[in-house]
Design an enzyme around this catalytic site. Structure first.
Site, short mmCIF file in Angstrom:
data_model
loop_
_atom_site.label_atom_id
_atom_site.label_comp_id
_atom_site.label_asym_id
_atom_site.label_seq_id
_atom_site.Cartn_x
_atom_site.Cartn_y
_atom_site.Cartn_z
N LYS A 171 47.37 36.14 67.00
CA LYS A 171 48.63 36.77 66.59
C LYS A 171 48.67 38.11 67.28
CE LYS A 171 50.70 39.25 64.34
NZ LYS A 171 51.56 40.29 64.96
N GLU A 247 38.16 45.49 61.82
CA GLU A 247 37.95 46.69 62.66
C GLU A 247 39.16 47.58 62.41
OE1 GLU A 247 35.41 47.40 64.87
OE2 GLU A 247 34.31 45.52 64.58
N CYS A 281 41.55 54.28 67.89
CA CYS A 281 40.85 54.43 66.60
C CYS A 281 39.70 55.42 66.67
CB CYS A 281 40.35 53.06 66.16
SG CYS A 281 39.42 52.22 67.46
N GLU A 380 44.47 59.14 59.12
CA GLU A 380 44.57 58.94 60.57
C GLU A 380 45.96 59.39 61.01
OE1 GLU A 380 44.49 54.76 61.61
OE2 GLU A 380 43.06 55.20 63.20
P1 NAD Z 1 48.70 47.42 62.11
O1 NAD Z 1 47.69 47.30 61.03
O2 NAD Z 1 50.06 47.88 61.75
O3 NAD Z 1 48.89 46.01 62.84
C1 NAD Z 1 47.82 45.30 63.43
C2 NAD Z 1 48.21 43.84 63.55
O4 NAD Z 1 48.35 43.28 62.24
C3 NAD Z 1 49.54 43.60 64.27
O5 NAD Z 1 49.42 42.43 65.06
C4 NAD Z 1 50.49 43.38 63.11
O6 NAD Z 1 51.63 42.64 63.49
C5 NAD Z 1 49.61 42.62 62.13
N1 NAD Z 1 50.01 42.68 60.72
C6 NAD Z 1 50.78 43.62 60.11
N2 NAD Z 1 50.87 43.34 58.78
C7 NAD Z 1 50.15 42.22 58.56
C8 NAD Z 1 49.85 41.45 57.39
N3 NAD Z 1 50.32 41.78 56.18
N4 NAD Z 1 49.07 40.35 57.52
C9 NAD Z 1 48.56 40.02 58.73
N5 NAD Z 1 48.81 40.70 59.87
C10 NAD Z 1 49.60 41.79 59.79
O7 NAD Z 1 48.05 48.36 63.23
P2 NAD Z 1 48.71 48.88 64.59
O8 NAD Z 1 49.70 49.95 64.30
O9 NAD Z 1 49.13 47.72 65.44
O10 NAD Z 1 47.42 49.51 65.32
C11 NAD Z 1 46.97 50.79 65.08
C12 NAD Z 1 45.85 50.77 64.05
O11 NAD Z 1 44.79 49.96 64.50
C13 NAD Z 1 45.24 52.15 63.82
O12 NAD Z 1 44.98 52.31 62.45
C14 NAD Z 1 43.92 52.07 64.60
O13 NAD Z 1 42.93 52.95 64.16
C15 NAD Z 1 43.54 50.65 64.36
N6 NAD Z 1 42.61 50.21 65.40
C16 NAD Z 1 41.28 50.03 65.07
C17 NAD Z 1 40.38 49.66 66.06
C18 NAD Z 1 38.92 49.48 65.76
O14 NAD Z 1 38.21 49.03 66.65
N7 NAD Z 1 38.43 49.81 64.59
C19 NAD Z 1 40.82 49.50 67.38
C20 NAD Z 1 42.16 49.70 67.67
C21 NAD Z 1 43.05 50.05 66.67
#
Ligand code: NAD
Length: 479
Positions: A171, A247, A281, A380
């Protein structure tokens, strides 16, 4: 104009309403993507389950290694095109985009190598009592990816999932739909990857993600994204008790002691904070600085942040690219105001205007703050906005570094090796860099303490999320 479709059972599926993909540096429409549904997610999970049980994939490590090497070769063949697309759709600098691609290609090869050495154990607990601890693929893995490093973060889960013998449903993030489509084209061209072993369903909301999390056909969720969504995923996975790898977000502190090499620390921390416009992140987001060097550090870091040239990723002069969209720009501008109210702005960032006005650009900011309970310190911020916090001694430095709910990454800057090791052990964080910040690569595990996640990806431990251990026992050889 390019339209990104779903990919299920080896076929492209142009179904569902279309969403738009935008260039965050210009606001220009780059293409469209089809938005999926729970029904398509269920279909994709069913296909992945059938392929897992009805093909030899899960017991063919050499084929899996070959498929991963083919995927790496296909990505490499389209390196320039994918780099351009990451610059255009993600707003990154060209060097960042190229680094993302080279890291992803390298990681595919790393897991291609590991696929052939997924080893269990055997032992004889007493005469004739033989145990084989057999490592088997866990089943179907659903991989949910964020937008900020759409290729690396996909490969970081997909590589070990395929190496372990899982089949997958991906996804992708809607903000990176066109990048993802090109990666899927590369995977579609791998002769050793059976049709239906890797499927993908797009969406703009959360219906597809939720359906995959709830599905009885999915055994493992490998999620990278925010801690808020991570919580929902854990909740959604509870009824089927499936395994979740999370993650999540971070709030990386950088602890700068009075004996640090300040030139080096300022250079590392400027890059560590403005990389991907702070939208990573592990970005350095809190500078914890010893009282004795606070004025000097502030003077130098302000100068360094001020000299960061913000601009489009395809301009070789740019040192920081765009935010992901105009909403992110508005959010960061509001946070800068809040930082001025709650703390003291050492450098006030803002919209650069001129040719950049149509894009999502904000120049970097620094603010000094005492109140560590402020949301500016605890949450964050995901942009180029960094707090400067003081400390008097090592104990206070460690307490402040551990003072948020996150525990993803940190860095320690000192020339005293004893202290470096002492403090790095005391910080509750998945990664600690010494005298540098932000080094990520396939061989080194990443993951979080606390609300930064569960499990580890990258490295040999990255395989564990996608494997079960089966104990096969026999009594033989005593008669
Ligand atoms: P997000 O949590 O909004 O979305 C991540 C993914 O989850 C997207 O594909 C989104 O469409 C999907 N999603 C959203 N709601 C969902 C639900 N209820 N059920 C299942 N899937 C769902 O995050 P984002 O804005 O895309 O990315 C930024 C975030 O990701 C920041 O918090 C960043 O720190 C984190 N991040 C963490 C790492 C790590 O390695 N720990 C790496 C990169 C980004």
């Amino acid at each position: 104009m390019t339209v990104a479709s779903h990919f299920i059972d080896g076929r492209w599926r142009a179904e569902g309403p279309q969403g738009e993909s935008l260039n965050p540096a210009t606001g220009e429409v780059l293409g469209q993507y089809h938005q999926g549904s729970a029904a398509l997610a269920d279909e994709a999970a069913g296909v992945a389950r059938r392929v897992f049980f009805e093909t030899p994939w899960q017991v063919s490590p050499r084929q899996r290694a070959q498929a991963l090497f083919e995927a790496a070769d296909r990505l490499e063949a389209r390196l320039d095109e994918l780099t351009d697309l990451i610059v255009a759709e993600n707003g990154k600098l060209r060097a960042e985009a190229r680094g993302e691609m080279l890291g992803s290609i390298s990681e595919m090869r790393y897991y291609g190598g590991l696929a052939r050495t997924v080893l269990g154990r055997s032992f004889e607990a007493q005469p004739g009592a033989f145990s084989v601890m057999h490592r088997e693929a866990a089943g179907v893995a659903a991989i949910i990816v964020p937008w900020n490093a759409p290729v690396t973060l996909l490969v970081r889960s997909l590589g070990p999932a395929l190496a372990a013998g899982c089949t997958c449903v991906i996804k992708p993030a809607p903000q990176a739909a066109l990048i993802h489509r090109t990666v899927m084209e590369c995977l579609a061209e791998c002769p050793s990857l059976p049709a239906g072993a890797v499927n993908s369903v797009n969406e703009s909301g959360a219906e597809v993600g939720r359906a995959l999390v709830a599905s009885r056909d999915v055994d493992v969720i490998s999620f990278t994204g925010s801690s808020a969504t991570g919580r929902k995923i854990m909740e959604g996975a509870a009824p089927t008790l499936k395994r979740v790898g999370l993650e999540l977000g971070g709030k990386a502190p950088a602890v700068v002691f009075d004996d640090a090499d300040l030139d080096r620390a300022v250079g590392e921390l400027t890059r560590g904070a403005v990389v991907m416009a702070g939208q990573i992140c592990v970005a350095a987001t809190r500078f914890l600085v010893h009282d004795a060097i606070l004025p000097e550090f502030e003077r130098r870091i302000v100068e360094s942040f001020r000299s960061v040239k913000v601009g489009p990723g395809n301009d070789p002069e740019s040192r920081m690219g765009a935010l992901i969209d105009k909403d992110a720009e508005a959010r960061i501008l509001r946070l800068i105001e809040q930082a001025g109210d709650e703390g003291e702005l050492l450098l006030r960032g803002g919209q650069p205007g001129g040719d950049l006005a149509a894009g999502a650009f904000v120049t970097p900011s620094l603010f000094r703050i005492e109140d560590t309970s402020s949301a500016l310190v605890q949450e964050e911020l995901f942009g180029p906005l960094v707090s400067v916090e003081r400390f008097a001694d090592e104990g206070e430095a460690v307490a402040k570094a551990n003072g948020t709910a996150y525990g993803l990454a940190a860095s320690v800057h000192t020339t005293d090796l004893e202290r470096a090791m002492r403090v790095s052990r005391a910080i509750r964080s998945g990664t600690v860099w010494l005298n540098c910040h932000g080094r990520l690569f396939a061989e080194g595990e990443t993951g979080g303490y606390g609300q930064s996640g569960l499990g580890r990806l990258h490295g040999v431990e990255g395989l564990d999320d996608f494997l079960e251990t089966k104990h096969i026992y026999m009594e033989q050889g005593t008669v």
